[in-house]
Motif scaffolding. Sequence first.
Motif, PDB file in Angstrom:
ATOM      1  N   SER A 577      44.754  45.020  53.846  1.00  0.00           N
ATOM      2  CA  SER A 577      45.391  44.741  52.390  1.00  0.00           C
ATOM      3  C   SER A 577      46.472  46.151  52.379  1.00  0.00           C
ATOM      4  O   SER A 577      46.003  47.191  52.872  1.00  0.00           O
ATOM      5  CB  SER A 577      44.313  44.943  51.321  1.00  0.00           C
ATOM      6  N   TRP A 578      47.454  45.649  51.532  1.00  0.00           N
ATOM      7  CA  TRP A 578      48.643  47.001  51.313  1.00  0.00           C
ATOM      8  C   TRP A 578      49.044  47.076  49.805  1.00  0.00           C
ATOM      9  O   TRP A 578      49.174  45.899  49.254  1.00  0.00           O
ATOM     10  CB  TRP A 578      49.795  46.762  52.113  1.00  0.00           C
ATOM     11  N   ALA A 579      48.718  48.224  49.218  1.00  0.00           N
ATOM     12  CA  ALA A 579      49.067  48.175  47.895  1.00  0.00           C
ATOM     13  C   ALA A 579      49.490  49.632  47.576  1.00  0.00           C
ATOM     14  O   ALA A 579      48.595  50.603  47.580  1.00  0.00           O
ATOM     15  CB  ALA A 579      48.037  47.907  46.862  1.00  0.00           C
ATOM     16  N   GLU A 580      50.746  50.098  47.519  1.00  0.00           N
ATOM     17  CA  GLU A 580      51.068  51.434  47.364  1.00  0.00           C
ATOM     18  C   GLU A 580      51.014  51.738  45.697  1.00  0.00           C
ATOM     19  O   GLU A 580      51.681  51.069  44.985  1.00  0.00           O
ATOM     20  CB  GLU A 580      52.366  51.705  47.695  1.00  0.00           C
ATOM     21  N   PRO A 581      50.451  52.741  45.217  1.00  0.00           N
ATOM     22  CA  PRO A 581      50.352  53.076  43.979  1.00  0.00           C
ATOM     23  C   PRO A 581      51.829  53.170  43.468  1.00  0.00           C
ATOM     24  O   PRO A 581      52.550  53.787  43.968  1.00  0.00           O
ATOM     25  CB  PRO A 581      49.727  54.420  43.985  1.00  0.00           C
ATOM     26  N   ALA A 583      54.040  51.170  43.348  1.00  0.00           N
ATOM     27  CA  ALA A 583      55.067  50.098  44.005  1.00  0.00           C
ATOM     28  C   ALA A 583      54.884  48.876  43.454  1.00  0.00           C
ATOM     29  O   ALA A 583      53.833  48.182  42.978  1.00  0.00           O
ATOM     30  CB  ALA A 583      54.890  50.413  45.516  1.00  0.00           C
ATOM     31  N   PRO A 584      56.088  47.899  43.376  1.00  0.00           N
ATOM     32  CA  PRO A 584      55.803  46.519  42.676  1.00  0.00           C
ATOM     33  C   PRO A 584      55.565  45.526  43.583  1.00  0.00           C
ATOM     34  O   PRO A 584      54.904  44.501  43.132  1.00  0.00           O
ATOM     35  CB  PRO A 584      57.273  46.245  42.256  1.00  0.00           C
ATOM     36  N   TRP A 585      55.352  45.955  44.903  1.00  0.00           N
ATOM     37  CA  TRP A 585      54.928  44.769  45.986  1.00  0.00           C
ATOM     38  C   TRP A 585      53.389  45.390  46.422  1.00  0.00           C
ATOM     39  O   TRP A 585      53.078  46.430  46.576  1.00  0.00           O
ATOM     40  CB  TRP A 585      55.704  45.067  47.142  1.00  0.00           C
ATOM     41  N   SER A 586      52.631  44.401  46.532  1.00  0.00           N
ATOM     42  CA  SER A 586      51.469  44.389  47.467  1.00  0.00           C
ATOM     43  C   SER A 586      51.236  43.273  48.263  1.00  0.00           C
ATOM     44  O   SER A 586      51.828  42.079  48.171  1.00  0.00           O
ATOM     45  CB  SER A 586      50.289  44.625  46.377  1.00  0.00           C
ATOM     46  N   GLY A 587      50.073  43.200  49.354  1.00  0.00           N
ATOM     47  CA  GLY A 587      49.925  42.150  50.007  1.00  0.00           C
ATOM     48  C   GLY A 587      48.573  42.226  50.828  1.00  0.00           C
ATOM     49  O   GLY A 587      48.014  43.272  50.734  1.00  0.00           O
ATOM     50  N   GLN A 588      48.069  40.882  51.290  1.00  0.00           N
ATOM     51  CA  GLN A 588      47.090  40.924  51.732  1.00  0.00           C
ATOM     52  C   GLN A 588      46.956  39.713  52.932  1.00  0.00           C
ATOM     53  O   GLN A 588      47.394  38.715  52.481  1.00  0.00           O
ATOM     54  CB  GLN A 588      45.682  40.695  50.844  1.00  0.00           C
TER      55      GLN A 588
END
Length: 679
Positions: A577-581, A583-588
Motif C-alpha cells: 500500500s502507498w499513501a503519502e499524507p 498527496a491526492p494519489w494512493s494505491g494498493q
Amino acid sequence: MKHRFAALALLAPWGALAQVETLDKVELLGHYQLGLGQASAASEGSVRASLIEARPVLRPAELLEFVPGMIVTQHSGDGKANQYFLRGFNLDHGTDFATFVDGMPVNMVSHAHGQGYSDLNFLIPELVQRIDYRKGPYFASDGDFASAGSARLRLRDEMGPGLASLTLGGHGHARALLADGGAAGAGRWLGALELQGNDGPWETPQRARKFNGLLRYSERRAEGSASLSLMAYRNRWTATDQIPQRAVDQGHLGRFGSLDASDGGRSARYSLSGQISRDMVDGDWQASAYLIHSRLNLFSNFSFFQDDPVNGDQFEQAESRRVLGGELSRRWQFQWAGAEQQISLGTQARHDRLSPVGLYASAQRRRLSTTQESRVRESSLGVYAELASGWTPWLRSVVGLRADTARFRVDSSIAVNSGRASDRQLSPKLALVLGPWAGTEFFINYGRGFHSNDARGTTARLSPKQGTTVDAVPGLAASRGAELGLRGEWLPGWQTSLALWRLALDSELVFVGDAGDTEASRASRRQGLELNSHWRLGRDWQLDLDWAASRARYRDPAPEGRRVPGAVDKVASLGLSWAEPGAPWSGQLQLRHFGPRDLVEDGSQRSRATSLAYARASWRATPRVTVSLDVFNLFDRRASDIDYFYASRLAGEAAPVADRHFHPVEPRGLRLTVAMALR
C-alpha cells in the motif's frame, strides 16, 4: 521500542482491556493492532479501518482475507455464501470458522445447504470499523465452529462527513451506496442504503439484484457504551455452478457456461441487535442480544442427469429461520499472590427455529417432489470461565474452561427420522506467554473445541435420498489443537509472527453433491506452519506478507486413502500500500496464491494452484470527491475458484462419468467508483 506491560495487557477478550495505571500504551504499527504485550497467541490479531478501506474486494466476504492464511472463493452465484479455506480446511461455506458481525453469529446451524453456512452478503464493507481474528480452539469465549478460528467484525458507530458513492464496472456491475449519520439525543445515529446489480462474465447472466439497509443508534459515555442496530438484506440471482471439464474439452460448453440456466436462488435476512457495556471500579460487564429472521431458496444441479435422465437432477434447498440469542459477561481485576489477576465469566445462549428446512427435487425452479422436509428446534448454551495472570514481567498465563450443551428436536416428513437428541462437552484452554526478550514474545497454546452437527443427522435412521439405513451422528464433534508461536518487533515499524500448529478433529463434514447436503466422515489431523509479517516503511508505504503451509490427513486408514479432499497445502499473500499524507494519489496491490488441493482421498486427482492479483488506484479530486479504479484478476489468469472430483452424467451419456468439476475465477474486471463526502 521499549515496552512495559502488566498482566492484563491482553487477557481480556480481543485485547480490548480495561487499562491499569502501570500499563504503558503500546504503539500501533501500520494498519495492524496487537503488538508486543497485546496477544495471548501468535496467530491472533486485529485489523484497523485504514487497511480495510484501502484494499479492493470483489465480494463482501473477501474481508475475511484480512485473516492471514484465509482464502475466500465462490462456486456459485453472488447471493450464495462463499467458500472458505484456512489451515488445511476446505471450510465449505463456514464450518469450523466462526464469524460474528457486531456480536451476531453469522454461521447457521442445521442449514439447508451446509452446516455452519456463513453468508456475509448482508455486509456493507464501508461500515466495518475493525476485524478481530483468532485461530485455533484456544479461547474460552469461542464456542461452536471455532476449531480453525474466528473473526469478529465490528461496525462503525458513525460515518464522519457521510458518504455517497457510485460504482460502475464491466459485465453489468453497478452499485450505489448512501451512508450518513448525526447527533440524536445523547448519542448518534447512522443509516446506510446499498443497491447493487451484477450480471458477471457468465454466458447465462447472473442478474444479481441486492438490497442492503442499516439503521443504527449508539451512545458512548465515560461509564460505558451502548448500541442498537436494525439490518435488512434481500438478494436474488441466477447461478453458474461448477461444470465438468469434459464438457469444456469436447467443445459443448465454454469456461463460463452453464448446464442448467435455472440454477440460482433468493435470500433474505433481517436482524435487530443490541450491545451494552459498563465499566466498573474492579472491571466491567458486557451484554448483547439479537433476533434474526432469514429465508433461503437455493436451486442447484451438480450431477445434471445422473439420477433423473428426463427432468435433470436439480434440487431445491429451502429454509425459513428465526434465531434468538445473546451473551452476558463480567470481568474482575484484582491482585493475588503478588500478581495482577483477571477473572472473566460469561454465558452464551442461542435458539434456532426452522419452519421448515427442506430438500426437494426440482426442475426449472419448480418443485417436483419432497426428498425430506423437517421442522427443527435447536438450542445451545455455553458458559465459560477464564483466569488471566501476570506472574512476572516476562510470564503471563491464561487458563480457561468452557462447558457447552446442545439440544435438538426434529419433526421430519420421514417419520423414522423424527426425534430428540442432546450432547454436551467440556473444553479446557491454556495459554502461556513468555517475554519479551530482545523485542520477542513466545506463546504456548492448547485448547479443545468443537463443531455442532446438523440436527437432522442426530436423529436420522434412514437416508432421505437413497433410502438406506444410517447411523445417527453425535450432536457435537470435538477438536483438539495446540500451537507454538512467537511475535517479534525487531526493527522500527516491523512486526512478525510465526506459528507452528496442530489440530485434530473427531469428525469431518463432507459435502455430498448428489444429495445436496453434508455428512459426517472420519476423524482427521492437520498440522502446519504460518508466517505473517507487516512492515511500515516510513510514512507512505505498508508491506504485508502472509505465508502458510499445512498438511491434512484422516487419522484412520481406509481403502480409499487418507488425504482430506479440498485441503489447501499452501497459501500466500502479498500486499503493498502507498499513501503519502496530503498527496491526492494512493494505491494498493494485492497478490494471493493458494496451492494445489487433493480432490480424492488417495491423491490421484489434484487441482492446480490459483494465483490472482488485485489493484487499486485512488485520486482525491477535491477535498470531498475521491475517484478510485479497482482492477480484479489484474493479469487475467485462467484458474479455478474451486475444483471437485465426482461422477456426473451429461445429456446423451449412457452412464455417469467421474470427472473434475470446476468453477473458473472471473476474468480481468474493472470497477470505477466516485465517492463524495456529504459535508
